[in-house]
Structures are given as structure tokens and as C-alpha cells.
Design an enzyme around this catalytic site. Structure first.
Site, PDB file in Angstrom:
ATOM      1  N   TRP A  40     -24.569 -66.697  52.905  1.00 39.50           N
ATOM      2  CA  TRP A  40     -26.000 -66.870  52.611  1.00 39.50           C
ATOM      3  C   TRP A  40     -26.828 -65.613  52.850  1.00 39.50           C
ATOM      4  O   TRP A  40     -26.627 -64.908  53.835  1.00 39.50           O
ATOM      5  CB  TRP A  40     -26.532 -67.976  53.523  1.00 39.50           C
ATOM      6  N   MET A  41     -27.799 -65.354  51.951  1.00 39.31           N
ATOM      7  CA  MET A  41     -28.888 -64.427  52.284  1.00 39.31           C
ATOM      8  C   MET A  41     -30.219 -65.029  51.865  1.00 39.31           C
ATOM      9  O   MET A  41     -30.286 -65.793  50.908  1.00 39.31           O
ATOM     10  CB  MET A  41     -28.715 -63.049  51.628  1.00 39.31           C
ATOM     11  N   ASN A  42     -31.272 -64.709  52.630  1.00 38.55           N
ATOM     12  CA  ASN A  42     -32.621 -64.959  52.119  1.00 38.55           C
ATOM     13  C   ASN A  42     -33.461 -63.692  52.292  1.00 38.55           C
ATOM     14  O   ASN A  42     -33.063 -62.659  51.733  1.00 38.55           O
ATOM     15  CB  ASN A  42     -33.248 -66.254  52.639  1.00 38.55           C
ATOM     16  N   ASP A  43     -34.554 -63.715  52.992  1.00 39.06           N
ATOM     17  CA  ASP A  43     -35.529 -62.621  52.929  1.00 39.06           C
ATOM     18  C   ASP A  43     -34.943 -61.226  53.164  1.00 39.06           C
ATOM     19  O   ASP A  43     -34.191 -61.016  54.122  1.00 39.06           O
ATOM     20  CB  ASP A  43     -36.592 -62.785  54.031  1.00 39.06           C
ATOM     21  N   GLN A  59     -32.046 -61.481  55.900  1.00 36.57           N
ATOM     22  CA  GLN A  59     -31.719 -62.737  56.564  1.00 36.57           C
ATOM     23  C   GLN A  59     -30.351 -63.187  56.078  1.00 36.57           C
ATOM     24  O   GLN A  59     -30.138 -63.367  54.869  1.00 36.57           O
ATOM     25  CB  GLN A  59     -32.774 -63.794  56.228  1.00 36.57           C
ATOM     26  N   TRP A  67     -28.451 -71.938  54.659  1.00 34.88           N
ATOM     27  CA  TRP A  67     -29.332 -71.316  55.650  1.00 34.88           C
ATOM     28  C   TRP A  67     -28.902 -71.730  57.063  1.00 34.88           C
ATOM     29  O   TRP A  67     -28.583 -72.896  57.306  1.00 34.88           O
ATOM     30  CB  TRP A  67     -30.772 -71.752  55.367  1.00 34.88           C
ATOM     31  N   SER A 104     -37.349 -62.997  60.120  1.00 34.12           N
ATOM     32  CA  SER A 104     -37.767 -61.816  59.356  1.00 34.12           C
ATOM     33  C   SER A 104     -38.647 -60.855  60.145  1.00 34.12           C
ATOM     34  O   SER A 104     -39.311 -61.242  61.106  1.00 34.12           O
ATOM     35  CB  SER A 104     -38.505 -62.264  58.095  1.00 34.12           C
ATOM     36  N   ARG A 159     -44.761 -66.037  62.765  1.00 32.54           N
ATOM     37  CA  ARG A 159     -43.545 -65.280  62.471  1.00 32.54           C
ATOM     38  C   ARG A 159     -43.744 -64.170  61.432  1.00 32.54           C
ATOM     39  O   ARG A 159     -44.758 -64.097  60.772  1.00 32.54           O
ATOM     40  CB  ARG A 159     -42.434 -66.220  62.007  1.00 32.54           C
ATOM     41  N   ASP A 160     -42.690 -63.349  61.302  1.00 31.42           N
ATOM     42  CA  ASP A 160     -42.559 -62.322  60.262  1.00 31.42           C
ATOM     43  C   ASP A 160     -43.515 -61.145  60.467  1.00 31.42           C
ATOM     44  O   ASP A 160     -44.369 -60.862  59.625  1.00 31.42           O
ATOM     45  CB  ASP A 160     -42.756 -62.942  58.859  1.00 31.42           C
TER      46      ASP A 160
HETATM   47  N1  DQQ Z   1     -37.455 -67.007  56.265  1.00 29.40           N
HETATM   48  C1  DQQ Z   1     -38.824 -67.398  56.081  1.00 29.40           C
HETATM   49  C2  DQQ Z   1     -39.532 -66.619  57.141  1.00 29.40           C
HETATM   50  C3  DQQ Z   1     -38.585 -66.665  58.275  1.00 29.40           C
HETATM   51  C4  DQQ Z   1     -37.270 -66.549  57.624  1.00 29.40           C
HETATM   52  C5  DQQ Z   1     -39.306 -67.096  54.691  1.00 29.40           C
HETATM   53  C6  DQQ Z   1     -36.188 -67.367  58.269  1.00 29.40           C
HETATM   54  O1  DQQ Z   1     -40.794 -67.156  57.461  1.00 29.40           O
HETATM   55  O2  DQQ Z   1     -38.785 -65.608  59.186  1.00 29.40           O
HETATM   56  O3  DQQ Z   1     -38.333 -67.333  53.722  1.00 29.40           O
HETATM   57  O4  DQQ Z   1     -34.973 -67.217  57.601  1.00 29.40           O
END
Ligand code: DQQ
Length: 479
Positions: A40-43, A59, A67, A104, A159-160
Site C-alpha cells: 500500500w501507498m497513500n500520501d 505513506q 491502509w 503525513s 495532523r499533517d
Molecule cells: N493520510 C491522510 C492524512 C494522514 C494520512 C490523508 C494517514 O491526514 O496523515 O490521506 O495515512
């Protein structure tokens, strides 16, 4: 790096290597878009130009295609297009403030020390890690978390972090929101990245319009303006605001959707490149079920890099980096074709799964241009990109994009008004399950498709209307 962090990273890397072996033959797996070797990947996170190379963190779940177990994956590139995988960079520390995930964040150059600023969970708090000179191993800051919790009232999330330098000080924006009120970005300042003073919300939204919480804020100067990009929950799309920034306050003047693919284009991330361009990438999430992602063994990829710029009307424009031309191989082209009949098709002699398709055409007021992409010989599978000149709309019709009825085949659409003398100018990147559309220097629409047939590789161009001039119709193989 501590011994326990080293063991955790080694375990994550072994898991990835084992999973990667099975994936190379998957026809849905993009090949010109960045994605991890497996799982998996996200941000995208923490992009930084370091010793003349671009580092990307992201991520990443090293243990599966869904996830969870959030780590920072890591890759490096000389041109933001061709990436080399590196071992996972940061793992959660059991018992630490990031025990439930490295969420993130960003990377900054703290006087020669690469420093990652990220959200640790649970609860959400802001943490630091300092990298070695090649950004391969990371030491967590002993004083983590550097911000333990959100200010009172901002309980919808915290967050982020996005950090930048302002004079001799650092500034940090954190995504947040007030339940019942709306999303917000919270502003902090610090002299040393470790002790932070809260300055107040920089911008707050109305929950009825822009949701209850704003994720992944990004803020940067562009021309004589500043741009704020946020990702509101539950709208799940990237929204930009262009405006003026002074004394810790940002006054938006224009706003809009970054990409009309909405939820398929999320968690944008920006980097100022060597040439001073502001380059954007984003997470392209899957539009298929969790079961399908589990079966595939991977999920998510990175968009192609795009330069953002200010348009004369004060909105945010974007274009793919011209360096993407390095991926072009064989080209087929038709030029100056007069479409004179009521319904006429022009078929490319070149097809494939990873293509760049370009169209420049002067269209009359009435008429519809349809690009039929990833088309099987009889059209059992095809993805339609339709420009309706009369209504000024651009639509991606995915109804027949896949014979698999479980994937999301809903349409994507956006307004695209052309001036009386303006030609339609479309560039489409097709890469197996990814479609990225750019129209007339500014509008973008990105989505996922999942053709199932090996022969769904055709491209043609259908015109319905009266006489019109196609200046160029070009199809390039990409590799
Ligand atoms: N993904 C969200 C962020 C968080 C991260 C946005 C967690 O808010 O930090 O896609 O994987």
C-alpha cells in the site's frame, strides 16, 4: 538509528521484497507512475531536494495492500519522473508517541540537518526525526512529541504538519477543525523546530461548504500571491485558495478544485524544484474494492509531476512537466485534418496501455469531440473523454471502461469554456489503470480505470458536428 528502529525497518523491507516478486506481470499496475515495489501507498510526504537529488517519502504499509501500519516509504530521483526505490525510512516506535503510525508531514533542511516533521498517532501529535546525510536512517527526537495536542476546541483532527522558514523563524501549519464549525489550518512558530508557540487559526472554513476537518495543508508563495491547498473531510478532494498573506493572516481571493477527478486525486504535495518551479504530485487512490486490492497485492500510486502556476484570472493553473517527453517512444501523428462529415472517426495506428495522447482542434460552436481510449476492437471496453463545445463541458465517461462490474465506473466532469478563437488543447496520459487529463493549460481531471481485455488498447477520435479543423492528433508510446 536505535537497534530497535533498525530491526523494525529491516522487517518492513523484507516484507516488501517478498511481496514485490509476484507483481511484475499485473496488467493494471502502472509503469510510468511511481508506486512502491509492493503493498500500500497513500500520501506523498517530505519531498526535499537534497544534495541535488529529489527525495520522496510516502505513506506506506510494508505489510499489506490495505491502509495500516503507517511507515514512511522512500525513493530518490534526479528528475521527479524516474524514481529509484530506497529502504523504508521511518517506522512507528512501540510505546512511543508515534506507536500507531507515522502519518503525513514534510522535511526541512535545519542548517544542514535533514529533519522530518510528521504526525505521530495515537493521539495525533507532531513529532520530529533527524536523518543521516543520505536521508537513509532517521533518529527520532528524544523530546517527541514537539506539539502534544491541538489547542482547545480543535478536536476534529490535528495532523499533517507543513513547515517553512520565515526570516529567522520556522512556521508550521497543521490541519485541523472544530466539530460543528468547520475545517481549519492552525499556525505555529518556532526558533528551533522543537519549541512551538501557537499563533491561532490561519484560515477557518464553514462545515457546510468545506467540511469538518482539513487534511494535508500546503502553503507557498506563487508570483505575488500565496496559495493554500487543503483536503476537506468528507469532500475528499484537493481545494486551492489563492490570496494574500501578511502578519500570519491569509486572505483568499479565488478558490477551486485542484483536479476534477475529485477523490481519485488526493493528498497533494509540493516541492520547489531546481529551476524554481512549484511542482505538485498527489496520491492516486484505487477505484476498486478492498478485495481487489488485496488480490492485486498493491494499492495506490503517485500522480505524474505537474507544475502549478497563476493564471491571469487569479486561479491556479497546472501543466505536466515538459521533461515527461523523455518517456516518449514511438509516435503516430495526423495533422491538419478537416472533419467535414456529420460523424467522422480518425483512428490512431498506434495503441497500447501506456500512451500520451494529444489533440489540438478548432471546434465550431456546436459539436462533440470524443476521444475513445483503451478501446477494444468492437468497443466492448472503452473510456470516453468527451468535449461538448456547446455546453463547454469535459467529461470522462467510464461506463464501459471495464468489464469488471465491481470497479467504480462513475463519470467525472468539469466545465471547460473556450473563447471564440480558442482551440481545444488536450493532453492525456494513459498508464494501465491511470488516466490523467490536462486541458487548455490549467484544467486537470484524473481517474482510475481497469480494462480487463488484453486488446483494450485502441485510441480513436470521433467528431459529431459540422466541418471542423483538427490541427493535431498525436499518440505516443511511453516507457
Ligand atoms: N493520510 C491522510 C492524512 C494522514 C494520512 C490523508 C494517514 O491526514 O496523515 O490521506 O495515512
Amino acid at each position: 538509528m536505535s537497534n530497535s528502529q533498525r530491526d523494525l525497518i529491516a522487517r518492513a523491507n523484507a516484507s516488501i521484497a517478498a511481496a514485490a516478486r509476484a507483481l511484475s506481470a499485473d496488467p493494471q499496475r502502472p509503469c510510468i507512475h511511481f508506486l512502491p515495489p509492493a503493498n500500500w501507498m497513500n500520501d506523498p510526504n517530505g519531498m526535499i531536494l537534497w544534495k541535488d537529488r529529489y527525495h520522496l517519502f510516502y505513506q506506506h504499509n510494508p505489510y499489506g495492500p490495505l491502509w495500516g501500519n503507517m511507515h514512511w516509504g522512500h525513493a530518490v530521483s534526479g528528475d521527479l519522473i524516474r524514481w529509484q526505490h530506497l529502504p523504508a525510512a521511518i517506522a512507528p516506535t512501540p510505546g512511543g508517541p508515534d506507536k500507531d503510525g507515522i502519518y503525513s508531514g514534510c522535511c526541512v533542511d535545519d542548517g544542514g540537518r535533514p529533519t522530518a516533521v510528521y504526525t505521530g498517532v495515537r493521539p495525533e501529535c507532531q513529532c520530529l526525526a533527524v536523518g543521516d546525510e543520505d536521508l537513509l536512517t532517521w533518529e527520532k527526537e528524544p523530546a517527541n512529541p514537539v506539539i502534544a495536542k491541538a489547542p482547545p476546541g480543535y478536536d476534529a483532527g490535528f495532523r499533517d504538519p507543513w513547515v517553512w522558514q520565515e526570516g529567522a523563524q520556522w512556521r508550521m501549519l497543521v490541519g485541523s477543525g472544530r466539530v460543528g464549525h468547520g475545517g481549519a489550518v492552525l499556525l505555529y512558530r518556532s526558533k528551533d523546530l522543537r519549541r512551538w508557540e501557537y499563533l491561532g487559526p490561519m484560515v477557518e472554513g464553514d462545515a457546510r461548504e468545506t467540511g469538518r476537518m482539513w487534511e494535508c495543508p500546503f502553503f507557498f508563495p506563487l508570483g505575488d500571491k500565496h496559495v493554500l491547498v487543503i483536503h476537506p473531510i468528507p469532500m475528499s478532494r484537493a481545494i486551492y485558495m489563492v490570496g494574500r498573506y501578511a502578519d500570519g493572516r491569509f486572505l483568499p481571493e479565488t478558490a477551486g478544485s485542484v483536479d476534477h477527478g475529485t477523490q481519485d486525486f488526493y493528498a497533494t504535495h509540493f516541492i520547489r524544484d531546481r529551476q524554481g518551479r512549484q511542482v505538485m504530485v498527489a496520491w492516486l487512490r484505487e477505484a476498486r474494492s478492498q478485495e481487489a486490492q488485496q488480490r492485486a497485492g498493491w494499492s495506490g500510486c503517485l500522480s505524474l509531476p505537474r507544475e502549478v502556476y497563476l493564471k491571469p484570472d487569479g486561479h491556479l493553473g497546472q501543466r505536466p512537466l515538459p521533461e515527461l517527453a523523455a518517456l516518449r517512444r514511438k509516435v503516430w501523428r495526423a495533422e491538419n485534418v478537416r472533419m467535414t462529415r456529420e460523424r467522422m472517426t480518425l483512428t490512431s495506428e498506434l495503441g497500447g496501455e501506456s500512451l500520451e495522447v494529444r489533440v489540438q482542434a478548432r471546434l465550431l460552436e456546436s459539436g462533440t469531440l470524443t476521444l475513445r481510449l483503451r478501446r477494444s476492437p468492437e468497443g466492448q471496453e472503452e473510456t470516453l473523454l468527451i468535449y461538448d463545445r456547446w455546453n463547454g463541458t469535459l467529461t470522462l465517461d467510464r461506463q464501459r471502461s471495464s468489464l469488471d462490474a465491481t470497479v467504480n465506473r462513475g463519470p467525472k466532469s468539469c466545465p471547460l469554456k473556450l473563447g471564440a478563437e480558442e482551440a481545444l488543447d488536450l493532453t492525456v496520459y494513459l498508464d494501465r489503470s491511470v488516466v490523467e487529463v490536462f486541458a487548455n493549460g490549467g484544467t486537470a481531471m484524473t481517474c482510475r480505470i481497469y480494462p480487463t481485455r488484453a486488446d483494450s488498447t485502441g485510441v480513436d477520435f470521433l467528431w459529431t458536428g459540422s466541418t471542423t479543423e483538427v490541427e493535431r492528433f498525436e499518440v505516443c508510446e511511453l516507457a
